[in-house]
Write a protein that holds these residues in place. Structure first.
Motif, PDB file in Angstrom:
ATOM      1  N   ARG A 125      45.534  35.175  43.499  1.00 42.92           N
ATOM      2  CA  ARG A 125      46.169  35.246  42.183  1.00 42.92           C
ATOM      3  C   ARG A 125      46.844  33.923  41.804  1.00 42.92           C
ATOM      4  NH1 ARG A 125      44.589  40.149  39.917  1.00 42.92           N
ATOM      5  NH2 ARG A 125      46.543  40.419  38.793  1.00 42.92           N
ATOM      6  N   ASP A 126      47.363  33.199  42.788  1.00 40.17           N
ATOM      7  CA  ASP A 126      47.986  31.912  42.497  1.00 40.17           C
ATOM      8  C   ASP A 126      46.959  30.926  41.935  1.00 40.17           C
ATOM      9  OD1 ASP A 126      50.642  32.500  43.309  1.00 40.17           O
ATOM     10  OD2 ASP A 126      50.050  32.294  45.405  1.00 40.17           O
ATOM     11  N   LEU A 127      45.757  30.952  42.489  1.00 38.83           N
ATOM     12  CA  LEU A 127      44.712  30.059  41.994  1.00 38.83           C
ATOM     13  C   LEU A 127      44.223  30.506  40.622  1.00 38.83           C
ATOM     14  CD1 LEU A 127      42.724  29.542  45.327  1.00 38.83           C
ATOM     15  CD2 LEU A 127      44.549  28.128  44.362  1.00 38.83           C
ATOM     16  N   LEU A 128      44.125  31.804  40.421  1.00 43.40           N
ATOM     17  CA  LEU A 128      43.738  32.312  39.110  1.00 43.40           C
ATOM     18  C   LEU A 128      44.762  31.939  38.044  1.00 43.40           C
ATOM     19  CD1 LEU A 128      42.354  35.818  40.110  1.00 43.40           C
ATOM     20  CD2 LEU A 128      41.109  34.137  38.730  1.00 43.40           C
ATOM     21  N   ASN A 129      46.020  31.994  38.390  1.00 45.81           N
ATOM     22  CA  ASN A 129      47.054  31.619  37.432  1.00 45.81           C
ATOM     23  C   ASN A 129      46.979  30.139  37.076  1.00 45.81           C
ATOM     24  OD1 ASN A 129      48.843  33.614  36.334  1.00 45.81           O
ATOM     25  ND2 ASN A 129      49.522  34.075  38.418  1.00 45.81           N
ATOM     26  N   GLU A 130      46.598  29.321  38.036  1.00 48.04           N
ATOM     27  CA  GLU A 130      46.565  27.876  37.802  1.00 48.04           C
ATOM     28  C   GLU A 130      45.346  27.458  36.983  1.00 48.04           C
ATOM     29  OE1 GLU A 130      48.051  23.936  38.204  1.00 48.04           O
ATOM     30  OE2 GLU A 130      48.955  25.898  38.581  1.00 48.04           O
ATOM     31  N   ARG A 131      44.163  27.916  37.388  1.00 44.89           N
ATOM     32  CA  ARG A 131      42.920  27.524  36.703  1.00 44.89           C
ATOM     33  C   ARG A 131      41.991  28.737  36.676  1.00 44.89           C
ATOM     34  NH1 ARG A 131      41.104  21.611  38.932  1.00 44.89           N
ATOM     35  NH2 ARG A 131      39.805  21.760  37.067  1.00 44.89           N
TER      36      ARG A 131
END
Length: 366
Positions: A125-131
């Motif tokens: 989810r952290d990566l999805l939030n970023e890009r």
């Protein structure tokens, strides 16, 4: 038997420290040692954060260190189970601190590797939030992976309302963005993946009911042996809301239905007791009806508001003019997933989304 919090116990953290020490001989891990006692009496999410932060503090700076460590850990017999969760978040945090597109992509690859041992759905989810678009582009490729855990990471990690997980506002604002993932997953050979795809589509009922109904309609045009179950699970929220397209897709019908106010066995129940009720559902139309019957409890909340929660009762076929009596009891015994409050509650029964008048009852003080 311990609680969910104990899944990341001091003993588990100690085994993680041993696994990291084996992978990085001579490396001192003072923060991870302190984390073994720091996790005591903390909730699971807090424990994950404590261990993740300890790893971030103890390991040398840079994503390259993590990129080398994860393959080493993956071969260790000590590295298994819930200790993997904080390591997945170590990976994403180091990648995001780097800011490198290459490290971003490598982090996704490492999460796909780690998810075989324990789901990386929360860390992604952290990566999805970023890009979000770049992450989804890679996650779509996971649907071709030989391991069902990796395929499920694509469907579960990109859910709009994944339980326990951080929200990704972009996914909520772009509900159609995961259609390629869902269309590839709903016929997956693994039930694990199909169930995730169904839950994912059901999540979208809160955002775009028309999209959910249209997607389910396309799936229904080319069914296999599992499609009927997937559709029932995917459309469960829309059925509870009486969505006409969802009801029709699942074979429910009936234009002349009525639902009488439930009759309660008592107007008040003891704390931890059970409320019992009956209700009549009538097909007043001229054609047979296939009816989805549910009930809802209006639970009193701490702020004094009442929040209904719907539960399934089943389905019935009713001839023209036929009335069926449904009976159910609902327990208020203490459970970990809901807090009860004394005061006024209510019950409604619904048929194909048509609600009965509410019947009120009191939950007495403990």
């Amino acid at each position: 038997m311990g609680t969910m919090d104990d899944l990341l116990s001091p003993e588990v953290v100690a085994r993680l420290a041993a696994a990291v020490s084996t992978a990085m001989p001579g490396r001192e891990l003072p923060s991870l040692v302190r984390a073994q006692t720091a996790v005591v009496d903390r909730r699971l999410r807090e424990r994950v954060d404590i261990v993740r932060d300890a790893l971030l503090a103890d390991l040398p700076e840079g994503f390259d260190v993590v990129e080398a460590l994860v393959p080493e850990l993956s071969t260790s017999p000590l590295f298994s189970g819930w200790m993997i969760w904080p390591v997945t978040e170590l990976v994403t945090q180091r990648a995001l601190r780097s800011g490198s597109t290459e490290h971003f992509d490598s982090a996704l690859e490492l999460l796909a590797q780690l998810t075989v041992g324990l789901t990386a759905e929360f860390a992604v989810r952290d990566l999805l939030n970023e890009r979000p678009e770049r992450a989804l582009s890679t996650m779509r490729t996971w649907l071709e992976h030989e391991d069902e855990n990796v395929r499920r990471l694509a469907t579960e990690g990109s859910r709009a309302y994944l339980p326990w997980a951080k929200r990704v506002p972009w996914l909520i604002a772009h509900p159609s963005a995961t259609q390629h993932i869902l269309n590839a997953a709903y016929r997956d050979p693994a039930e694990y993946v199909r169930r995730s795809a169904a839950n994912h589509l059901n999540d979208l009922s809160r955002i775009d009911p028309d999209l959910v109904a249209a997607t389910a309609g396309r799936w229904a045009e080319h069914p296999d042996d599992n499609t009927a179950w997937v559709l029932r699970s995917s459309l469960r929220t829309l059925v509870k809301r009486g969505n006409p397209e969802a009801l029709a897709l699942l074979g429910f019908s009936g234009d002349g239905l009525s639902v009488a106010q439930p009759r309660l066995s008592a107007d008040a129940i003891e704390w931890g007791g059970t409320v019992e009720f009956t209700a009549e559902v009538t097909n007043g139309g001229s054609s047979p009806a296939v009816v989805a019957i549910d009930y809802a409890i209006g639970f009193l909340r701490a702020n004094g508001s009442v929040s209904p929660k719907t539960f399934k009762l089943g389905s019935r076929s009713l001839a023209p003019g036929e009335t069926v009596v449904v009976t159910k009891s609902h327990s208020f015994r203490p459970i970990t997933t809901r807090v009860y409050y004394p005061g006024a509650h209510f019950i409604t029964v619904q048929a194909n989304g048509l609600l009965s008048p509410p019947a009120e009852f009191l939950v007495q003080n403990p």
